[in-house]
Design an enzyme around this catalytic site. Sequence first.
Site, PDB file in Angstrom:
ATOM      1  CG  ASP A  69      71.453 -94.216 -49.788  1.00 59.50           C
ATOM      2  OD1 ASP A  69      71.449 -94.040 -48.550  1.00 59.50           O
ATOM      3  OD2 ASP A  69      71.662 -95.332 -50.301  1.00 59.50           O
ATOM      4  CE1 TYR A 164      64.801 -99.201 -35.922  1.00 61.81           C
ATOM      5  CE2 TYR A 164      64.011 -99.906 -33.767  1.00 61.81           C
ATOM      6  CZ  TYR A 164      64.109 -98.947 -34.750  1.00 61.81           C
ATOM      7  OH  TYR A 164      63.513 -97.716 -34.574  1.00 61.81           O
ATOM      8  CB  THR A 199      55.168 -92.409 -36.390  1.00 60.57           C
ATOM      9  OG1 THR A 199      55.803 -93.702 -36.489  1.00 60.57           O
ATOM     10  CG2 THR A 199      55.667 -91.683 -35.143  1.00 60.57           C
TER      11      THR A 199
END
Length: 262
Positions: A69, A164, A199
Amino acid sequence: MTGRLDGKVIIIAGAASRGEGVGTGKAMAVLSARQGAKVLLVNRSAGRAEDLRAEIAAEGGEASVFVGDVSTEADAHAMVAAAEERYGKVDGLVNNVGGGIAGTIAEISEEDWDTVVQVNLKTAMQGTKAVVPAMLRNTGGSIINISSIVGWAGMIADQGSAAYATAKAALHGLTHSTAANYATQGIRCNCIIVGTVETPMVARLGEEALRRRVEMVPMQTKGTGWDIGHAAVYLLSDEARWVTAVNLPVDGGLIGLRTWPR
């Protein structure tokens, strides 16, 4: 052209696609290996990364997997150490970890905000912080941050994307700051602004939404992970030796072109 990345060692954080198909990370990894690079595939889980490594090996390329991570300092440093131990140096880093949680600024919870910022921004910060000393030992390198059109221009949509958009916009500042700090030391830093490419990450939107994403693009064609991959190969290569602090839209003209009213 072939061999554009011969002898280079590239780390791609967020390499494996989330589902079937070709995401930006997979495309960058495959194309980098095809151009002669040794690629460290970084993912939080091993399964899809191992599948990607096997695909690259089947083509005659060289890659290995690192599980971690990279939003944590320890794993980010271990990632860079693994690349140096396996391949002797680091020439390139792509900060491609990302993901969002819907919500306007009035709706999103503090927990979700922190999660999105950690996934999109902190991973890039930790990866860059860890790789700079290795690149300085190697007399330079290329860092690429992967942003989104959502972080560049306000996008009107059914759902908000406050966290975001904010995290991706912050990558532009990180790009400029890194480029400025190391411009005389051989380290270049650029940002690819990803448009409405199709995607595995967006496959869940459904066919109607994917069709609308194509229609909003001035070129009226569908972008794919390969389009991002080709841009990354250029920025990682010595062909881009004089290119730094650039925010490069790969978006079919969506940022740069507008329709005039008739």
